[in-house]
Design a protein around this motif. Sequence first.
Motif, PDB file in Angstrom:
ATOM      1  N   MET A   1       8.271   7.310  -0.711  1.00  0.00           N
ATOM      2  CA  MET A   1       7.674   6.106  -0.133  1.00  0.00           C
ATOM      3  C   MET A   1       8.290   4.872  -0.794  1.00  0.00           C
ATOM      4  N   LYS A   2       8.141   3.712  -0.135  1.00  0.00           N
ATOM      5  CA  LYS A   2       8.574   2.451  -0.714  1.00  0.00           C
ATOM      6  C   LYS A   2       7.466   1.867  -1.583  1.00  0.00           C
ATOM      7  N   ALA A   3       7.893   1.199  -2.660  1.00  0.00           N
ATOM      8  CA  ALA A   3       6.943   0.511  -3.533  1.00  0.00           C
ATOM      9  C   ALA A   3       7.652  -0.668  -4.181  1.00  0.00           C
ATOM     10  N   LEU A   4       6.898  -1.711  -4.473  1.00  0.00           N
ATOM     11  CA  LEU A   4       7.431  -2.848  -5.225  1.00  0.00           C
ATOM     12  C   LEU A   4       7.090  -2.641  -6.688  1.00  0.00           C
ATOM     13  N   GLN A   5       8.122  -2.540  -7.525  1.00  0.00           N
ATOM     14  CA  GLN A   5       7.909  -2.257  -8.940  1.00  0.00           C
ATOM     15  C   GLN A   5       8.526  -3.329  -9.828  1.00  0.00           C
ATOM     16  N   TYR A   6       7.816  -3.624 -10.894  1.00  0.00           N
ATOM     17  CA  TYR A   6       8.358  -4.402 -12.005  1.00  0.00           C
ATOM     18  C   TYR A   6       8.949  -3.380 -12.965  1.00  0.00           C
ATOM     19  N   ARG A   7      10.272  -3.401 -13.091  1.00  0.00           N
ATOM     20  CA  ARG A   7      10.962  -2.316 -13.792  1.00  0.00           C
ATOM     21  C   ARG A   7      11.570  -2.739 -15.123  1.00  0.00           C
ATOM     22  N   VAL A  15      12.045  -3.526  -4.705  1.00  0.00           N
ATOM     23  CA  VAL A  15      11.557  -2.531  -3.749  1.00  0.00           C
ATOM     24  C   VAL A  15      12.367  -1.260  -3.960  1.00  0.00           C
ATOM     25  N   VAL A  16      11.674  -0.165  -4.280  1.00  0.00           N
ATOM     26  CA  VAL A  16      12.342   1.095  -4.608  1.00  0.00           C
ATOM     27  C   VAL A  16      11.697   2.237  -3.837  1.00  0.00           C
ATOM     28  N   GLU A  17      12.387   3.365  -3.805  1.00  0.00           N
ATOM     29  CA  GLU A  17      11.847   4.598  -3.234  1.00  0.00           C
ATOM     30  C   GLU A  17      11.319   5.469  -4.363  1.00  0.00           C
ATOM     31  N   ILE A  18      10.041   5.880  -4.279  1.00  0.00           N
ATOM     32  CA  ILE A  18       9.443   6.774  -5.268  1.00  0.00           C
ATOM     33  C   ILE A  18       8.699   7.873  -4.528  1.00  0.00           C
ATOM     34  N   ASP A  19       8.287   8.893  -5.253  1.00  0.00           N
ATOM     35  CA  ASP A  19       7.554   9.997  -4.633  1.00  0.00           C
ATOM     36  C   ASP A  19       6.186   9.526  -4.150  1.00  0.00           C
ATOM     37  N   THR A  20       5.768  10.037  -3.022  1.00  0.00           N
ATOM     38  CA  THR A  20       4.417   9.774  -2.534  1.00  0.00           C
ATOM     39  C   THR A  20       3.430  10.523  -3.421  1.00  0.00           C
ATOM     40  N   ILE A 114      -7.771   2.754 -19.586  1.00  0.00           N
ATOM     41  CA  ILE A 114      -8.081   2.525 -18.178  1.00  0.00           C
ATOM     42  C   ILE A 114      -7.624   1.122 -17.811  1.00  0.00           C
ATOM     43  N   PHE A 115      -6.745   1.017 -16.824  1.00  0.00           N
ATOM     44  CA  PHE A 115      -6.205  -0.266 -16.415  1.00  0.00           C
ATOM     45  C   PHE A 115      -6.438  -0.487 -14.925  1.00  0.00           C
ATOM     46  N   PRO A 116      -6.504  -1.751 -14.492  1.00  0.00           N
ATOM     47  CA  PRO A 116      -6.603  -2.031 -13.062  1.00  0.00           C
ATOM     48  C   PRO A 116      -5.319  -1.638 -12.342  1.00  0.00           C
ATOM     49  N   PRO A 117      -5.415  -1.330 -11.060  1.00  0.00           N
ATOM     50  CA  PRO A 117      -4.192  -1.082 -10.293  1.00  0.00           C
ATOM     51  C   PRO A 117      -3.324  -2.331 -10.291  1.00  0.00           C
ATOM     52  N   GLY A 118      -2.028  -2.122 -10.475  1.00  0.00           N
ATOM     53  CA  GLY A 118      -1.103  -3.246 -10.505  1.00  0.00           C
ATOM     54  C   GLY A 118      -1.049  -3.967 -11.817  1.00  0.00           C
ATOM     55  N   LEU A 119      -2.004  -3.698 -12.681  1.00  0.00           N
ATOM     56  CA  LEU A 119      -2.065  -4.316 -14.012  1.00  0.00           C
ATOM     57  C   LEU A 119      -2.207  -3.207 -15.056  1.00  0.00           C
ATOM     58  N   GLY A 120      -1.318  -2.240 -14.939  1.00  0.00           N
ATOM     59  CA  GLY A 120      -1.321  -1.091 -15.845  1.00  0.00           C
ATOM     60  C   GLY A 120      -1.273   0.222 -15.104  1.00  0.00           C
ATOM     61  N   ALA A 121      -2.130   0.370 -14.098  1.00  0.00           N
ATOM     62  CA  ALA A 121      -2.092   1.541 -13.222  1.00  0.00           C
ATOM     63  C   ALA A 121      -1.250   1.210 -11.990  1.00  0.00           C
ATOM     64  N   PRO A 122      -0.696   2.230 -11.298  1.00  0.00           N
ATOM     65  CA  PRO A 122       0.092   1.954 -10.096  1.00  0.00           C
ATOM     66  C   PRO A 122      -0.724   1.192  -9.050  1.00  0.00           C
ATOM     67  N   GLY A 123      -0.114   0.121  -8.517  1.00  0.00           N
ATOM     68  CA  GLY A 123      -0.845  -0.780  -7.650  1.00  0.00           C
ATOM     69  C   GLY A 123      -0.644  -0.555  -6.164  1.00  0.00           C
ATOM     70  N   ALA A 124      -1.017  -1.599  -5.389  1.00  0.00           N
ATOM     71  CA  ALA A 124      -1.170  -1.467  -3.946  1.00  0.00           C
ATOM     72  C   ALA A 124       0.030  -1.940  -3.132  1.00  0.00           C
ATOM     73  N   ILE A 125       1.038  -2.539  -3.777  1.00  0.00           N
ATOM     74  CA  ILE A 125       2.192  -2.994  -2.991  1.00  0.00           C
ATOM     75  C   ILE A 125       3.137  -1.811  -2.829  1.00  0.00           C
ATOM     76  N   ALA A 126       2.728  -0.934  -1.962  1.00  0.00           N
ATOM     77  CA  ALA A 126       3.414   0.336  -1.720  1.00  0.00           C
ATOM     78  C   ALA A 126       2.892   0.886  -0.404  1.00  0.00           C
ATOM     79  N   GLU A 127       3.493   1.951   0.047  1.00  0.00           N
ATOM     80  CA  GLU A 127       3.012   2.559   1.286  1.00  0.00           C
ATOM     81  C   GLU A 127       1.738   3.374   1.062  1.00  0.00           C
ATOM     82  N   TYR A 128       1.591   3.924  -0.149  1.00  0.00           N
ATOM     83  CA  TYR A 128       0.393   4.684  -0.508  1.00  0.00           C
ATOM     84  C   TYR A 128       0.011   4.341  -1.940  1.00  0.00           C
ATOM     85  N   MET A 129      -1.279   4.504  -2.251  1.00  0.00           N
ATOM     86  CA  MET A 129      -1.715   4.343  -3.643  1.00  0.00           C
ATOM     87  C   MET A 129      -2.847   5.307  -3.934  1.00  0.00           C
TER      88      MET A 129
END
Length: 346
Positions: A1-7, A15-20, A114-129
């Motif tokens: 799937m596509k996701a926007l990542q800070y790498r 924007v990168v391709e990662i596993d769903t 425990i972190f919020p999505p996008g602020l430690g945990a994988p976030g929502a700017i992706a095709e799936y979360m």
Amino acid sequence: MKALQYRTVGAEPEVVEIDTPEPGPGQVRLKITAAGVCHSDDFVMNMPAEGFPYPLPLTLGHEGAGTVDAVGDGVDEIAVGTNVVVYGPWGCGQCLQCAQGLENYCPRAAELGIFPPGLGAPGAIAEYMIVDSPRHLVPIGDLDPVATVPLTDAGLTPYHAITLSLPKLVAGSTAAVIGAGGLGHVAIELLRHLTPARVIALDVTEEKLEFARSVGAHEAVLSDADAVDAVRKITGSRGVQAVFDFVGYQPTIDTAMGIVGTAGDVMIVGLGDGQATAKIGFFAQPFEVAARAPYWGSRSELIELIDLAHEGVLDIAVETFSLDEAPEAYRRLGANTLTGRAVIVP
């Protein structure tokens, strides 16, 4: 799937391709329908490499809306196909604050990792979360996810701050909103709906002030060196009963402390540069002024906001971008050229 990542620290997100991802026990997978862009992300991406708090790469996006796509073992509280938004400040779920729905103030989250999505945990700017628990999902029914997703932060954060000051925002009172951007313009709408207070908006350009007027501000004042005098001419000696600073830099906090009246509230919501402070002392401000730094909001408050959205009382300004255009949304955010909230639509 596509996701926007800070790498890479200091680099633009990609924007990168990662596993769903697959949901584990107790988890829920969403097919994302909309994800918000926030200044908090920009703040994080401007942090230095030394002491950077989150593991990289990090999928961005702490404002998320989607359709329940799959559930893990043990999840029977929510059905596949339900349209939801994500409550972002995840907590332990067991402490006193979490028991009250105040997971934004969970004292154990950090120590438990425990972190919020996008602020430690994988976030929502992706095709799936993946959402860690169905308790962090709020059904939205037939609401438009693009118009609704900003409520999870740009709505929830000012709503929480305003509810803390509601007892002071009575007939004849004045509220001031510093910064009429993504959160500030929602605060103006909420203040007009929830209180009889006169609302004064402050921002740095005439364009922003006109936008503030268009969403309900009674008065609009340039946020410059003369701002305190300009507001005081409007309020007189009484000053402002509640000031909501959605910027959080030292000049705006100083303005807030300069316009607040006796027994008034100063709510410092904006992150600014993370260094600014309110100067408090017996002679530093009017008597009995309270300065607070509220954070996000409770799960019950998000449910209340969704109810308000169903009533049609909120009209959040959004600019939409595709997932491939997400880096440009962050460039626009950093350049302060967005009107309202940027929303990514995968």
